[in-house]
Scaffold this motif. Structure first.
Motif, short mmCIF file in Angstrom:
data_model
loop_
_atom_site.label_atom_id
_atom_site.label_comp_id
_atom_site.label_asym_id
_atom_site.label_seq_id
_atom_site.Cartn_x
_atom_site.Cartn_y
_atom_site.Cartn_z
N UNK A 2 36.90 45.68 44.53
CA UNK A 2 37.93 45.75 43.50
C UNK A 2 37.92 47.12 42.84
N UNK A 3 38.95 47.43 42.10
CA UNK A 3 39.04 48.74 41.45
C UNK A 3 38.02 48.88 40.32
N UNK A 4 37.37 47.80 39.91
CA UNK A 4 36.39 47.85 38.82
C UNK A 4 34.96 48.06 39.32
N UNK A 5 34.74 48.03 40.63
CA UNK A 5 33.38 48.16 41.17
C UNK A 5 32.72 49.46 40.73
N UNK A 6 33.47 50.57 40.68
CA UNK A 6 32.89 51.85 40.29
C UNK A 6 32.59 51.92 38.80
N UNK A 7 33.15 51.04 38.00
CA UNK A 7 32.92 51.05 36.55
C UNK A 7 31.69 50.24 36.16
N UNK A 8 31.12 49.50 37.08
CA UNK A 8 29.94 48.68 36.79
C UNK A 8 28.70 49.55 36.67
N UNK A 40 32.30 48.62 30.61
CA UNK A 40 32.62 49.04 29.24
C UNK A 40 33.97 48.56 28.74
N UNK A 41 34.39 47.42 29.18
CA UNK A 41 35.64 46.83 28.72
C UNK A 41 35.52 45.33 28.90
N UNK A 42 36.46 44.60 28.41
CA UNK A 42 36.46 43.15 28.65
C UNK A 42 36.75 42.92 30.13
N UNK A 43 35.80 42.32 30.84
CA UNK A 43 36.01 42.16 32.29
C UNK A 43 37.11 41.15 32.58
N UNK A 44 37.94 41.44 33.58
CA UNK A 44 38.93 40.45 33.99
C UNK A 44 38.23 39.22 34.55
N UNK A 45 38.88 38.10 34.50
CA UNK A 45 38.28 36.84 34.94
C UNK A 45 37.89 36.85 36.40
N UNK A 46 38.56 37.67 37.20
CA UNK A 46 38.25 37.72 38.63
C UNK A 46 37.02 38.56 38.95
N UNK A 47 36.51 39.31 38.00
CA UNK A 47 35.36 40.19 38.22
C UNK A 47 34.06 39.43 38.03
N UNK A 48 33.17 39.52 39.00
CA UNK A 48 31.88 38.84 38.93
C UNK A 48 30.82 39.86 38.56
N UNK A 49 30.11 39.61 37.45
CA UNK A 49 29.01 40.46 37.02
C UNK A 49 27.71 39.76 37.39
N UNK A 50 26.94 40.37 38.27
CA UNK A 50 25.75 39.74 38.84
C UNK A 50 24.49 40.08 38.05
N UNK A 51 23.44 39.29 38.28
CA UNK A 51 22.14 39.49 37.65
C UNK A 51 21.11 39.65 38.75
#
Length: 62
Positions: A2-8, A40-51
């Motif tokens: 996704x376009x947000x991968x580089x922002x993680x 650094x923003x409110x993540x969209x619902x489709x974005x998965x943030x892993x641990x």
């Protein structure tokens, strides 16, 4: 990808609840350190943030 991968990015945290590492499936117990993906923003619902456990998190940062 996704376009947000580089922002993680990863932050190191101390577990307050039990988590499971996304990479090795090891349980992260209360009081252990682990890494969590952030953005650094409110993540969209489709974005998965892993641990990740501490070992896998260090590998992810390389």
């Amino acid at each position: 990808m996704t376009k947000y991968e580089n922002a993680k990015y990863l932050t190191k945290l101390k577990a307050k609840i039990r988590h499971e590492c996304h990479q090795c499936c090891k349980y992260i117990e209360v009081g252990e350190f682990y890494y969590k993906e952030r953005i650094d923003m409110r993540p969209p619902l489709s974005l998965i943030l892993r641990e990740f456990c501490e070992r896998c998190g260090i590998e992810q940062q390389k």
